[in-house]
Design an enzyme around this catalytic site. Structure first.
Site, PDB file in Angstrom:
ATOM      1  N   MET A   1      50.533  32.552  47.049  1.00  0.00           N
ATOM      2  CA  MET A   1      51.609  31.801  47.711  1.00  0.00           C
ATOM      3  C   MET A   1      51.467  30.299  47.544  1.00  0.00           C
ATOM      4  O   MET A   1      52.467  29.588  47.407  1.00  0.00           O
ATOM      5  CB  MET A   1      51.641  32.163  49.198  1.00  0.00           C
ATOM      6  CG  MET A   1      52.419  33.426  49.455  1.00  0.00           C
ATOM      7  SD  MET A   1      52.645  33.723  51.208  1.00  0.00           S
ATOM      8  CE  MET A   1      51.271  34.783  51.553  1.00  0.00           C
TER       9      MET A   1
ATOM     10  N   ASP B   1      41.870  23.591  45.851  1.00  0.00           N
ATOM     11  CA  ASP B   1      41.379  24.974  45.841  1.00  0.00           C
ATOM     12  C   ASP B   1      39.898  24.948  45.419  1.00  0.00           C
ATOM     13  O   ASP B   1      39.427  23.946  44.866  1.00  0.00           O
ATOM     14  CB  ASP B   1      42.163  25.815  44.815  1.00  0.00           C
ATOM     15  CG  ASP B   1      42.219  27.295  45.163  1.00  0.00           C
ATOM     16  OD1 ASP B   1      43.310  27.796  45.493  1.00  0.00           O
ATOM     17  OD2 ASP B   1      41.164  27.963  45.104  1.00  0.00           O
TER      18      ASP B   1
ATOM     19  N   ASP C   1      36.710  22.660  49.019  1.00  0.00           N
ATOM     20  CA  ASP C   1      36.430  23.770  49.927  1.00  0.00           C
ATOM     21  C   ASP C   1      37.028  23.344  51.265  1.00  0.00           C
ATOM     22  O   ASP C   1      36.572  22.368  51.868  1.00  0.00           O
ATOM     23  CB  ASP C   1      34.914  23.984  50.047  1.00  0.00           C
ATOM     24  CG  ASP C   1      34.569  25.067  51.058  1.00  0.00           C
ATOM     25  OD1 ASP C   1      35.485  25.564  51.757  1.00  0.00           O
ATOM     26  OD2 ASP C   1      33.375  25.407  51.163  1.00  0.00           O
ATOM     27  N   VAL C   2      38.038  24.063  51.729  1.00  0.00           N
ATOM     28  CA  VAL C   2      38.748  23.632  52.941  1.00  0.00           C
ATOM     29  C   VAL C   2      37.871  23.649  54.190  1.00  0.00           C
ATOM     30  O   VAL C   2      38.218  23.064  55.211  1.00  0.00           O
ATOM     31  CB  VAL C   2      40.020  24.485  53.217  1.00  0.00           C
ATOM     32  CG1 VAL C   2      41.135  24.135  52.251  1.00  0.00           C
ATOM     33  CG2 VAL C   2      39.717  25.975  53.221  1.00  0.00           C
TER      34      VAL C   2
ATOM     35  N   ASN D   1      47.319  26.282  53.609  1.00  0.00           N
ATOM     36  CA  ASN D   1      47.614  27.629  53.096  1.00  0.00           C
ATOM     37  C   ASN D   1      46.369  28.448  52.761  1.00  0.00           C
ATOM     38  O   ASN D   1      46.393  29.673  52.869  1.00  0.00           O
ATOM     39  CB  ASN D   1      48.490  27.479  51.846  1.00  0.00           C
ATOM     40  CG  ASN D   1      48.578  28.757  51.041  1.00  0.00           C
ATOM     41  OD1 ASN D   1      49.312  29.681  51.383  1.00  0.00           O
ATOM     42  ND2 ASN D   1      47.799  28.842  49.954  1.00  0.00           N
TER      43      ASN D   1
ATOM     44  N   TYR E   1      40.037  38.247  60.918  1.00  0.00           N
ATOM     45  CA  TYR E   1      41.294  37.733  60.340  1.00  0.00           C
ATOM     46  C   TYR E   1      42.309  37.469  61.462  1.00  0.00           C
ATOM     47  O   TYR E   1      42.892  36.387  61.553  1.00  0.00           O
ATOM     48  CB  TYR E   1      41.857  38.738  59.333  1.00  0.00           C
ATOM     49  CG  TYR E   1      43.045  38.204  58.541  1.00  0.00           C
ATOM     50  CD1 TYR E   1      42.864  37.239  57.560  1.00  0.00           C
ATOM     51  CD2 TYR E   1      44.341  38.658  58.781  1.00  0.00           C
ATOM     52  CE1 TYR E   1      43.948  36.731  56.830  1.00  0.00           C
ATOM     53  CE2 TYR E   1      45.428  38.168  58.058  1.00  0.00           C
ATOM     54  CZ  TYR E   1      45.219  37.214  57.083  1.00  0.00           C
ATOM     55  OH  TYR E   1      46.296  36.717  56.366  1.00  0.00           O
TER      56      TYR E   1
ATOM     57  N   LYS F   1      43.954  33.864  62.729  1.00  0.00           N
ATOM     58  CA  LYS F   1      45.391  33.639  62.557  1.00  0.00           C
ATOM     59  C   LYS F   1      46.092  33.404  63.909  1.00  0.00           C
ATOM     60  O   LYS F   1      47.077  32.666  63.982  1.00  0.00           O
ATOM     61  CB  LYS F   1      46.028  34.791  61.782  1.00  0.00           C
ATOM     62  CG  LYS F   1      45.536  34.871  60.316  1.00  0.00           C
ATOM     63  CD  LYS F   1      45.855  33.612  59.526  1.00  0.00           C
ATOM     64  CE  LYS F   1      45.520  33.714  58.052  1.00  0.00           C
ATOM     65  NZ  LYS F   1      45.816  32.473  57.310  1.00  0.00           N
TER      66      LYS F   1
ATOM     67  N   THR G   1      50.615  39.096  46.443  1.00  0.00           N
ATOM     68  CA  THR G   1      49.722  38.071  45.873  1.00  0.00           C
ATOM     69  C   THR G   1      48.395  38.755  45.534  1.00  0.00           C
ATOM     70  O   THR G   1      48.150  39.899  45.968  1.00  0.00           O
ATOM     71  CB  THR G   1      49.428  36.950  46.891  1.00  0.00           C
ATOM     72  OG1 THR G   1      48.592  37.499  47.925  1.00  0.00           O
ATOM     73  CG2 THR G   1      50.689  36.363  47.496  1.00  0.00           C
TER      74      THR G   1
HETATM   75  N1  LIG Z   1      49.428  37.960  50.954  1.00  0.00           N
HETATM   76  C1  LIG Z   1      49.776  38.342  52.166  1.00  0.00           C
HETATM   77  O1  LIG Z   1      50.288  39.446  52.366  1.00  0.00           O
HETATM   78  C2  LIG Z   1      49.582  37.404  53.352  1.00  0.00           C
HETATM   79  C3  LIG Z   1      50.184  37.754  54.567  1.00  0.00           C
HETATM   80  C4  LIG Z   1      50.072  36.907  55.653  1.00  0.00           C
HETATM   81  C5  LIG Z   1      49.391  35.715  55.534  1.00  0.00           C
HETATM   82  N2  LIG Z   1      48.805  35.386  54.361  1.00  0.00           N
HETATM   83  C6  LIG Z   1      48.113  34.092  54.290  1.00  0.00           C
HETATM   84  O2  LIG Z   1      48.730  33.281  53.304  1.00  0.00           O
HETATM   85  C7  LIG Z   1      47.762  32.390  52.735  1.00  0.00           C
HETATM   86  C8  LIG Z   1      47.779  32.532  51.211  1.00  0.00           C
HETATM   87  O3  LIG Z   1      47.458  33.863  50.899  1.00  0.00           O
HETATM   88  P1  LIG Z   1      47.646  34.523  49.458  1.00  0.00           P
HETATM   89  O4  LIG Z   1      48.101  35.890  49.688  1.00  0.00           O
HETATM   90  O5  LIG Z   1      48.391  33.618  48.548  1.00  0.00           O
HETATM   91  O6  LIG Z   1      46.095  34.596  49.040  1.00  0.00           O
HETATM   92  P2  LIG Z   1      45.347  34.501  47.635  1.00  0.00           P
HETATM   93  O7  LIG Z   1      44.023  35.138  47.842  1.00  0.00           O
HETATM   94  O8  LIG Z   1      46.218  35.007  46.552  1.00  0.00           O
HETATM   95  O9  LIG Z   1      45.170  32.916  47.447  1.00  0.00           O
HETATM   96  C9  LIG Z   1      44.362  32.171  48.339  1.00  0.00           C
HETATM   97  C10 LIG Z   1      43.853  30.937  47.635  1.00  0.00           C
HETATM   98  O10 LIG Z   1      42.956  30.273  48.549  1.00  0.00           O
HETATM   99  C11 LIG Z   1      41.834  29.852  47.824  1.00  0.00           C
HETATM  100  N3  LIG Z   1      40.651  29.692  48.697  1.00  0.00           N
HETATM  101  C12 LIG Z   1      39.880  30.677  49.233  1.00  0.00           C
HETATM  102  N4  LIG Z   1      38.874  30.132  49.926  1.00  0.00           N
HETATM  103  C13 LIG Z   1      39.003  28.783  49.827  1.00  0.00           C
HETATM  104  C14 LIG Z   1      38.262  27.687  50.324  1.00  0.00           C
HETATM  105  N5  LIG Z   1      37.147  27.852  51.038  1.00  0.00           N
HETATM  106  N6  LIG Z   1      38.698  26.437  50.045  1.00  0.00           N
HETATM  107  C15 LIG Z   1      39.812  26.246  49.275  1.00  0.00           C
HETATM  108  N7  LIG Z   1      40.553  27.250  48.786  1.00  0.00           N
HETATM  109  C16 LIG Z   1      40.145  28.496  49.046  1.00  0.00           C
HETATM  110  C17 LIG Z   1      41.605  30.921  46.756  1.00  0.00           C
HETATM  111  O11 LIG Z   1      40.809  30.447  45.682  1.00  0.00           O
HETATM  112  C18 LIG Z   1      43.052  31.231  46.358  1.00  0.00           C
HETATM  113  O12 LIG Z   1      43.491  30.411  45.298  1.00  0.00           O
HETATM  114  C19 LIG Z   1      46.421  32.771  53.384  1.00  0.00           C
HETATM  115  O13 LIG Z   1      46.164  31.890  54.457  1.00  0.00           O
HETATM  116  C20 LIG Z   1      46.663  34.180  53.898  1.00  0.00           C
HETATM  117  O14 LIG Z   1      45.818  34.503  54.982  1.00  0.00           O
HETATM  118  C21 LIG Z   1      48.869  36.207  53.256  1.00  0.00           C
END
Ligand SMILES: NC(=O)c1ccc[n+]([C@@H]2O[C@H](COP(=O)([O-])OP(=O)(O)OC[C@H]3O[C@@H](n4cnc5c(N)ncnc54)[C@H](O)[C@@H]3O)[C@@H](O)[C@H]2O)c1
Length: 244
Positions: free
Chosen positions: A18, A37, A60-61, A87, A150, A154, A185
């Protein structure tokens, strides 16, 4: 379209999923974007694809020092900061009995502490301009229960959003949370999950999972002046899942 012309945004976790989708839409809407990232290879590649209006900064966030660097790099490169999209996030599905303290602290640091640090350092910069928009990515698990760890983080993001929105309204900085349902994703395609996702989709009123771009449009709305009177609020993008 030019909904973000003249604005500078930081998007964490922007190398894939996302976050990458938000970065692409933001640039197409006229923004300058700082993609951050831990995945340097994918982030650098995406920034190069997006051209002069995007840069990648490794971050690293969960690291306070990294946040300070990202803000500094943003100002050095683009001169201002208007939008932060918190994000980046991780997930795991473990039971209360199996999750270790180290695992729990890891998800806390990446999903929750990061949002506190991001808001703190970004708002300090936005305050100078007396405006800004912070979009915190929570989940439907910030509204209803799911996996331990998780869900906890959240729900916290949802609460932190409201606390910060109240404090930052004085500076015309808006803070909102987004609650995606099941989005296609890499996060949900970890391991052999395709059949499970297909079965799960049948429980969603709209009968399908979503594409990242469908969430990006909501994030764009909140980042832009179109949402000028929305702050401290929850925006759900879940195909009706939590309406049942
Ligand atoms: N995919 C879903 O269904 C879903 C649903 C609800 C919420 N979310 C939330 O949306 C957000 C994005 O999720 P996504 O599905 O795109 O995930 P994803 O795993 O595809 O991407 C997450 C990104 O965060 C990066 N990341 C991980 N740890 C990190 C750190 N310590 N510092 C910096 N970057 C870091 C990863 O390298 C990756 O590029 C997240 O917060 C997730 O919890 C996702």
């Amino acid at each position: 379209m030019n909904k973000l012309t003249g604005k500078v945004a930081i998007i964490t976790g922007g190398s894939q999923g996302m976050g990458a989708s938000h970065a692409k839409l933001f640039v197409s809407e006229g923004a300058k974007v700082v993609i951050t990232d831990i995945n340097e290879a994918a982030g650098t590649k995406l920034a190069a694809e997006l051209g002069d209006n995007a840069i990648f900064v490794k971050q690293d966030v969960a690291s306070e020092a990294d946040w300070q660097t990202v803000i500094k790099e943003t100002i050095a490169h683009f001169g201002q900061l208007d939008i932060l999209v918190n994000n980046a996030g991780i997930t795991y599905a473990k039971s209360l009995f199996d999750v270790t303290t180290d695992e729990y602290l890891k998800i806390f640091n990446i999903n929750q502490l990061s949002v506190f640090l991001g808001m703190k350092y970004a708002a300090a910069e936005m305050k100078k301009a007396d405006s800004g928009s912070i979009v915190n990515i929570s989940s439907i698990n910030g509204l209803v229960g799911g996996a331990i760890g998780y869900t906890d983080t959240k729900f916290a993001v949802r609460g932190m959003t409201k606390a910060a929105a109240l404090e930052l309204a004085h500076y015309h900085i808006r803070v909102n949370s987004v609650h995606p349902g099941v989005i296609s994703t890499p996060m949900i395609h970890q391991g052999d999950t395709d059949e499970a996702v297909k079965q799960f989709a049948k429980m969603i009123p709209l009968q399908r999972i979503a594409e990242p771009e469908e969430v990006s449009k909501m994030v764009l709305f909140l980042a832009s002046d179109d949402s000028s009177y929305s702050t401290g609020a929850e925006f759900t993008v879940d195909g009706g899942l939590t309406a049942q």
